[in-house]
Design a protein around this motif. Structure first.
Motif, short mmCIF file in Angstrom:
data_model
loop_
_atom_site.label_atom_id
_atom_site.label_comp_id
_atom_site.label_asym_id
_atom_site.label_seq_id
_atom_site.Cartn_x
_atom_site.Cartn_y
_atom_site.Cartn_z
N SER A 117 0.81 -1.23 0.00
CA SER A 117 0.00 0.00 0.00
C SER A 117 0.84 1.27 0.00
O SER A 117 0.34 2.36 0.33
N ALA A 118 2.09 1.16 -0.39
CA ALA A 118 2.93 2.35 -0.52
C ALA A 118 2.44 3.21 -1.68
O ALA A 118 1.67 2.77 -2.53
N SER A 119 2.94 4.44 -1.70
CA SER A 119 2.60 5.38 -2.77
C SER A 119 3.86 5.84 -3.48
O SER A 119 4.85 6.19 -2.84
N VAL A 120 3.81 5.83 -4.81
CA VAL A 120 4.89 6.36 -5.64
C VAL A 120 4.34 7.57 -6.39
O VAL A 120 3.25 7.51 -6.98
N LEU A 156 2.51 -2.71 -10.30
CA LEU A 156 2.63 -2.76 -8.84
C LEU A 156 1.29 -2.85 -8.12
O LEU A 156 1.25 -2.96 -6.89
N ALA A 157 0.20 -2.84 -8.88
CA ALA A 157 -1.12 -2.82 -8.25
C ALA A 157 -1.39 -4.06 -7.41
O ALA A 157 -2.12 -3.98 -6.40
N ASP A 158 -0.84 -5.21 -7.80
CA ASP A 158 -1.13 -6.43 -7.03
C ASP A 158 -0.52 -6.40 -5.64
O ASP A 158 -0.88 -7.22 -4.79
N ARG A 159 0.34 -5.45 -5.37
CA ARG A 159 0.89 -5.26 -4.02
C ARG A 159 0.21 -4.09 -3.31
O ARG A 159 0.62 -3.70 -2.22
N GLY A 160 -0.83 -3.56 -3.93
CA GLY A 160 -1.53 -2.44 -3.35
C GLY A 160 -0.78 -1.13 -3.44
O GLY A 160 -1.12 -0.15 -2.76
#
Length: 232
Positions: A117-120, A156-160
């Motif tokens: 659920s990190a943000s880039v 990277l969506a599958d890692r939230g």
């Protein structure tokens, strides 16, 4: 982590995030400005990092150490203008190495350290849409980042993990100081003539929202901070 945090929107973002209690890793290249960051943010990890270096990603990985990353803002870059007839391999490669290859290598190295659920956040520019004369190389690089961020968001969506693009317009950051004062004044007048809000933005009008959990359902978005320039 904020790359390119020694001035402008990167520094303003660091101030905002520090005020909200974030643990920061900040990068830049200018030794004097890095010392200023260390004085302003005594609890932050402040490291010299050149986004144009082939080792920029691995160098950042070393700086992070074993910790996980909740927010990664790929902000380092520089602006340059050049008439089409004067573009050569050296100037093209220099800009692309910093503005495009740098973020690619940085995210490639740090992706495994991003927490669930990190943000880039990736800094692009309204130059990608303005079609301004002499800005072709810079605009192409910023457009490349918009396209890349779309695919990174999918990957990277599958890692939230969320990936969004910040698209600043005319922001008062000193980013165009490389121009001759007369050229800069004319450029800014021309740009402001197309900004519905009729003013230059301030560095604080950016970034923290997209890095926060308040934007937990926002990914693959282009977030324009431009006074309405790109929507006119």
């Amino acid at each position: 982590m904020i790359t390119g945090a020694t001035r402008g929107i990167g520094r303003a973002g660091a101030e905002r995030l520090a005020a909200e209690g974030a643990d920061l890793v900040l990068t830049g290249t200018d030794p004097g400005r890095l010392d200023d960051l260390r004085a302003m943010f005594p609890d932050a990890v402040v490291v010299a990092n050149d986004a144009s270096s082939p080792t920029t990603g691995s160098d950042l990985l070393d700086a992070v150490g074993p910790r996980g990353i909740d927010g990664l803002w790929l902000n380092a870059g520089f602006a340059a203008t050049e008439p089409l007839a004067e573009v050569d391999a050296e100037s093209f490669d220099a800009l692309m190495a910093t503005n495009v290859r740098g973020p690619f290598l940085q995210l490639a190295a740090l992706a495994a350290r991003l927490n669930t659920s990190a943000s880039v956040l990736v800094t692009s520019s309204t130059s990608a849409y303005e079609a301004g004369p002499t800005t072709a190389v810079y605009a192409a690089g910023k457009a490349a980042l918009i396209a890349a961020a779309q695919t990174w968001a999918s990957e990277l969506a599958d890692r939230g993990i969320r990936v969004n693009t910040l698209v600043p317009g005319p922001i008062d950051t000193g980013f165009r100081d490389f121009m001759h004062p007369d050229t800069r004044a004319g450029f800014e007048r021309a740009v402001l003539g197309n900004v519905p809000l009729g003013r230059v933005g301030t560095p604080g009008e950016a970034a923290a929202f997209l890095l926060s959990e308040d934007a937990s359902y926002v990914t693959a978005a282009q977030y324009a901070v431009d006074g309405g320039l790109t929507h006119r």
